[in-house]
Design a protein around this motif. Structure first.
Motif, PDB file in Angstrom:
ATOM      1  N   PHE A  68       0.852  -1.183   0.000  1.00 21.47           N
ATOM      2  CA  PHE A  68       0.000   0.000   0.000  1.00 21.47           C
ATOM      3  C   PHE A  68       0.892   1.239   0.000  1.00 21.47           C
ATOM      4  CE2 PHE A  68      -2.839   3.235   1.702  1.00 21.47           C
ATOM      5  CZ  PHE A  68      -4.011   2.958   1.020  1.00 21.47           C
ATOM      6  N   PRO A  69       0.651   2.190  -0.897  1.00 22.75           N
ATOM      7  CA  PRO A  69       1.506   3.387  -0.961  1.00 22.75           C
ATOM      8  C   PRO A  69       1.434   4.203   0.325  1.00 22.75           C
ATOM      9  CG  PRO A  69       0.128   3.188  -2.927  1.00 22.75           C
ATOM     10  CD  PRO A  69      -0.388   2.203  -1.938  1.00 22.75           C
ATOM     11  N   ALA A  70       2.421   5.040   0.525  1.00 20.89           N
ATOM     12  CA  ALA A  70       2.465   5.886   1.720  1.00 20.89           C
ATOM     13  C   ALA A  70       1.220   6.771   1.776  1.00 20.89           C
ATOM     14  CB  ALA A  70       3.721   6.757   1.692  1.00 20.89           C
ATOM     15  N   PRO A  71       0.500   6.766   2.900  1.00 21.45           N
ATOM     16  CA  PRO A  71      -0.713   7.587   3.014  1.00 21.45           C
ATOM     17  C   PRO A  71      -0.397   9.078   2.895  1.00 21.45           C
ATOM     18  CG  PRO A  71      -0.666   5.889   4.719  1.00 21.45           C
ATOM     19  CD  PRO A  71       0.694   5.899   4.082  1.00 21.45           C
ATOM     20  N   ILE A  72      -1.275   9.794   2.211  1.00 24.77           N
ATOM     21  CA  ILE A  72      -1.113  11.242   2.073  1.00 24.77           C
ATOM     22  C   ILE A  72      -2.301  12.011   2.636  1.00 24.77           C
ATOM     23  CG2 ILE A  72       0.381  11.048   0.047  1.00 24.77           C
ATOM     24  CD1 ILE A  72      -2.063  11.818  -1.666  1.00 24.77           C
ATOM     25  N   GLY A  73      -3.382  11.296   3.003  1.00 25.11           N
ATOM     26  CA  GLY A  73      -4.540  11.986   3.551  1.00 25.11           C
ATOM     27  C   GLY A  73      -5.755  11.086   3.627  1.00 25.11           C
ATOM     28  N   LEU A  97      -7.550  12.793 -11.029  1.00 18.66           N
ATOM     29  CA  LEU A  97      -7.618  13.195  -9.634  1.00 18.66           C
ATOM     30  C   LEU A  97      -6.542  14.240  -9.384  1.00 18.66           C
ATOM     31  CD1 LEU A  97      -8.972  12.660  -6.879  1.00 18.66           C
ATOM     32  CD2 LEU A  97      -7.256  10.872  -6.487  1.00 18.66           C
ATOM     33  N   GLU A  98      -6.978  15.455  -9.117  1.00 20.52           N
ATOM     34  CA  GLU A  98      -6.063  16.548  -8.823  1.00 20.52           C
ATOM     35  C   GLU A  98      -6.012  16.732  -7.310  1.00 20.52           C
ATOM     36  OE1 GLU A  98      -7.219  20.010 -10.974  1.00 20.52           O
ATOM     37  OE2 GLU A  98      -7.250  18.989 -12.913  1.00 20.52           O
ATOM     38  N   ILE A  99      -4.830  16.559  -6.736  1.00 21.07           N
ATOM     39  CA  ILE A  99      -4.648  16.564  -5.294  1.00 21.07           C
ATOM     40  C   ILE A  99      -3.880  17.815  -4.887  1.00 21.07           C
ATOM     41  CG2 ILE A  99      -3.611  15.297  -3.365  1.00 21.07           C
ATOM     42  CD1 ILE A  99      -3.817  12.768  -5.157  1.00 21.07           C
ATOM     43  N   SER A 100      -4.463  18.588  -3.992  1.00 19.52           N
ATOM     44  CA  SER A 100      -3.776  19.776  -3.495  1.00 19.52           C
ATOM     45  C   SER A 100      -4.231  20.049  -2.076  1.00 19.52           C
ATOM     46  CB  SER A 100      -4.065  20.989  -4.389  1.00 19.52           C
ATOM     47  OG  SER A 100      -5.390  21.437  -4.196  1.00 19.52           O
ATOM     48  N   GLY A 101      -3.601  21.021  -1.449  1.00 16.01           N
ATOM     49  CA  GLY A 101      -3.990  21.382  -0.098  1.00 16.01           C
ATOM     50  C   GLY A 101      -5.379  21.987  -0.031  1.00 16.01           C
ATOM     51  N   ARG A 102      -5.904  22.471  -1.152  1.00 20.42           N
ATOM     52  CA  ARG A 102      -7.230  23.090  -1.167  1.00 20.42           C
ATOM     53  C   ARG A 102      -8.350  22.076  -1.282  1.00 20.42           C
ATOM     54  NH1 ARG A 102      -7.129  27.236  -5.913  1.00 20.42           N
ATOM     55  NH2 ARG A 102      -6.140  25.431  -6.906  1.00 20.42           N
ATOM     56  N   GLY A 103      -8.035  20.884  -1.800  1.00 22.39           N
ATOM     57  CA  GLY A 103      -9.066  19.870  -1.957  1.00 22.39           C
ATOM     58  C   GLY A 103      -8.719  18.893  -3.062  1.00 22.39           C
ATOM     59  N   LEU A 104      -9.668  18.021  -3.373  1.00 18.41           N
ATOM     60  CA  LEU A 104      -9.535  17.066  -4.465  1.00 18.41           C
ATOM     61  C   LEU A 104     -10.484  17.480  -5.581  1.00 18.41           C
ATOM     62  CD1 LEU A 104      -9.688  13.690  -2.466  1.00 18.41           C
ATOM     63  CD2 LEU A 104      -7.651  15.004  -3.084  1.00 18.41           C
ATOM     64  N   ILE A 115     -14.088  18.250  -4.028  1.00 16.06           N
ATOM     65  CA  ILE A 115     -14.514  17.896  -2.680  1.00 16.06           C
ATOM     66  C   ILE A 115     -13.379  18.205  -1.693  1.00 16.06           C
ATOM     67  CG2 ILE A 115     -16.176  16.112  -3.318  1.00 16.06           C
ATOM     68  CD1 ILE A 115     -14.012  14.022  -2.786  1.00 16.06           C
ATOM     69  N   PRO A 116     -13.704  18.433  -0.430  1.00 15.77           N
ATOM     70  CA  PRO A 116     -12.663  18.648   0.569  1.00 15.77           C
ATOM     71  C   PRO A 116     -12.039  17.328   1.001  1.00 15.77           C
ATOM     72  CG  PRO A 116     -14.819  18.760   1.591  1.00 15.77           C
ATOM     73  CD  PRO A 116     -15.060  18.615   0.113  1.00 15.77           C
ATOM     74  N   TRP A 117     -10.873  17.409   1.617  1.00 14.60           N
ATOM     75  CA  TRP A 117     -10.226  16.240   2.191  1.00 14.60           C
ATOM     76  C   TRP A 117      -9.288  16.712   3.295  1.00 14.60           C
ATOM     77  CZ3 TRP A 117      -5.126  13.799   0.574  1.00 14.60           C
ATOM     78  CH2 TRP A 117      -4.229  14.748   0.124  1.00 14.60           C
ATOM     79  N   GLN A 118      -8.661  15.765   3.983  1.00 17.25           N
ATOM     80  CA  GLN A 118      -7.746  16.096   5.067  1.00 17.25           C
ATOM     81  C   GLN A 118      -6.370  15.540   4.741  1.00 17.25           C
ATOM     82  OE1 GLN A 118     -10.999  14.775   5.953  1.00 17.25           O
ATOM     83  NE2 GLN A 118     -11.491  16.957   5.951  1.00 17.25           N
ATOM     84  N   PRO A 119      -5.470  16.355   4.192  1.00 15.39           N
ATOM     85  CA  PRO A 119      -4.122  15.868   3.898  1.00 15.39           C
ATOM     86  C   PRO A 119      -3.352  15.590   5.195  1.00 15.39           C
ATOM     87  CG  PRO A 119      -4.278  18.222   3.467  1.00 15.39           C
ATOM     88  CD  PRO A 119      -5.662  17.754   3.768  1.00 15.39           C
ATOM     89  N   THR A 120      -2.475  14.606   5.130  1.00 21.13           N
ATOM     90  CA  THR A 120      -1.624  14.276   6.279  1.00 21.13           C
ATOM     91  C   THR A 120      -0.153  14.523   5.956  1.00 21.13           C
ATOM     92  OG1 THR A 120      -1.607  11.957   5.571  1.00 21.13           O
ATOM     93  CG2 THR A 120      -3.237  12.591   7.227  1.00 21.13           C
ATOM     94  N   ASP A 138       2.662  17.624   4.234  1.00 23.07           N
ATOM     95  CA  ASP A 138       2.790  19.055   3.993  1.00 23.07           C
ATOM     96  C   ASP A 138       2.730  19.360   2.494  1.00 23.07           C
ATOM     97  OD1 ASP A 138       3.105  19.527   6.698  1.00 23.07           O
ATOM     98  OD2 ASP A 138       5.293  19.330   6.608  1.00 23.07           O
ATOM     99  N   ASP A 139       2.015  20.410   2.159  1.00 17.51           N
ATOM    100  CA  ASP A 139       1.939  20.913   0.779  1.00 17.51           C
ATOM    101  C   ASP A 139       1.688  19.803  -0.237  1.00 17.51           C
ATOM    102  OD1 ASP A 139       2.480  23.518   1.664  1.00 17.51           O
ATOM    103  OD2 ASP A 139       4.631  23.078   1.672  1.00 17.51           O
ATOM    104  N   PRO A 140       0.586  19.063  -0.096  1.00 17.38           N
ATOM    105  CA  PRO A 140       0.321  17.990  -1.070  1.00 17.38           C
ATOM    106  C   PRO A 140      -0.030  18.564  -2.434  1.00 17.38           C
ATOM    107  CG  PRO A 140      -1.584  18.320   0.335  1.00 17.38           C
ATOM    108  CD  PRO A 140      -0.498  19.214   0.874  1.00 17.38           C
TER     109      PRO A 140
END
Length: 401
Positions: A130-135, A167-174, A189-194, A196-198
């Motif tokens: 499983f890849p390293a979690p990002i959020g 899928l565009e991933i950023s600190g502002r959302g997906l 949609i919003p998300w919770q990154p885990t 920094d600066d995804p």
């Protein structure tokens, strides 16, 4: 290997994993048609309370499902996948005893006994980690967004990137986007990154995301993992309730869809979503490729009609909110219904970009919810980037989409 497990949880896990087996087994190595069962002692189990992993892998998508099982003898077995899923589903709703006996897997459940020939697990490829979690993202919100966007993805495998959800991933959302060139669906949609600066772009096979969105789960959150540097290919991971889906991303250049999405509309039509969809379904019964659905918009109404002079015909008048010149446009009814089905509001808005009626009906129309902020009249509030927007190409006279 020997373990016991409740039929219901075993059937759920094997059925879910089997849906990820190769759809055309004749074109893949036979070993990939199997489900891998890995039983471990409780202290070494895949997660607390789970002694069994059910795994499937077709070289593009890997899945793991942990199952609560009482393991007497650890081990691993490779079993014909769809056969195992069908057998477990048919068993009585009680405890299933599973053991290896020579070159066969034996399943006992009450008075029922099955034996299934085993495949050699040594031939099975190693599943990717499983890849390293990002959020994390809300399960229901993610599933809803996928359900809105994925239907617009292409099905032509000759252009692989168009069969994906971008899928565009950023600190502002997906932001999720998909297109088959005839329509485009976008949702943020919003998300919770885990981390920094995804920031990342991932082209994920739409059918994989759609399958996950359709699968019921009690998990409130989905963990997202991403590895863009894997030598075997960039991968995205999605995990919910312990179940993992790891998918190889698809390379390619996705269309620059943002330049296609207008900020304003010269004319907007608002209708009851369910009423409009019901009318389209009725009239579309007689629609054909050469005689698709025609919409004619006039003051506070639209006439939907289909058919040609030589066959069956249908028309229906639907009340709408509209004030503007007469507009006549041809739409593919299936594509239009996909868009209406994705609108979450009771009312849907269709926006026409150009002020000239002929140009307005020749350019893509924008379908969105009335209150979602996805289209605005000149001078209105800014467009909400998270809103669902569905861009639909009209059918030009003499062509079929």
């Amino acid at each position: 290997m020997r373990f016991s497990v409740e039929r219901d949880v075993f059937a759920d896990a094997t059925g879910w994993a089997a849906r990820h087996l190769p759809s055309r087994p004749g074109l893949t190595p036979n070993v990939l048609t199997g489900l891998l069962l890995e039983a471990a002692a409780p202290a070494a189990g895949p997660q607390p309370g789970a002694g069994l992993l059910v795994c499937a892998f077709d070289t593009e998508v890997a899945v793991r499902a942990p199952v609560a099982a009482a393991v007497e003898e650890p081990g691993r077995a490779l079993v014909p996948g769809r056969l195992l899923a069908d057998i477990v589903h048919s068993l009585p709703a009680t405890t299933v005893e599973v053991a290896i006996d020579g070159d066969r897997l034996v399943l006992r459940c009450g008075s029922v006994r099955f034996t299934v020939p085993l495949m050699d697990p040594a031939d099975y490829p190693e599943l990717p980690r499983f890849p390293a979690p990002i959020g994390e993202v809300d399960t229901l919100g993610f599933a809803a967004a996928v359900g809105q966007v994925a239907p617009a993805a292409g099905r032509d495998e000759t252009v692989p990137v168009l069969t994906t959800v971008r899928l565009e991933i950023s600190g502002r959302g997906l932001i999720l986007a998909a297109t088959d060139r005839y329509r485009l669906a976008v949702r943020g949609i919003p998300w919770q990154p885990t981390v920094d600066d995804p920031w990342a772009l991932a082209h994920v096979p739409a059918k994989v995301l759609a399958e996950m969105a359709r699968t019921p789960t009690s998990a409130s959150r989905i963990v997202i993992g991403l590895d863009l540097a894997d030598p075997a290919g960039a991968r995205l991971g999605l995990a919910a309730a312990g179940r993992q889906t790891i998918v190889r991303l698809i390379d390619g250049t996705f269309p620059n869809y943002r330049k296609l999405l207008p900020e304003t509309a010269a004319y907007t039509v608002t209708a009851q979503t369910a009423v409009l969809a019901a009318a389209v379904r009725r009239v579309a019964v007689v629609a054909t490729r050469t005689a698709p659905l025609r919409f004619t918009f006039t003051q506070d109404q639209v006439v939907a009609e289909a058919g040609d002079g030589g066959g069956a015909q249908a028309s229906e008048t639907i009340p709408v909110e509209y004030s503007g010149p007469e507009l006549s446009v041809l739409f593919n009814p299936s594509y239009l219904l996909d868009g209406l089905g994705a609108v979450e509001d009771d009312e849907a808005t269709i926006g026409f970009v150009a002020a000239d009626p002929a140009e307005a009906t020749a350019r893509p129309a924008v379908l969105t919810g009335k209150d979602s902020g996805g289209v605005r009249e000149p001078g209105g509030p800014p467009v909400d980037e998270g809103a669902f927007r569905y861009l639909l190409m009209p059918i030009r006279t003499g062509s079929a989409a």
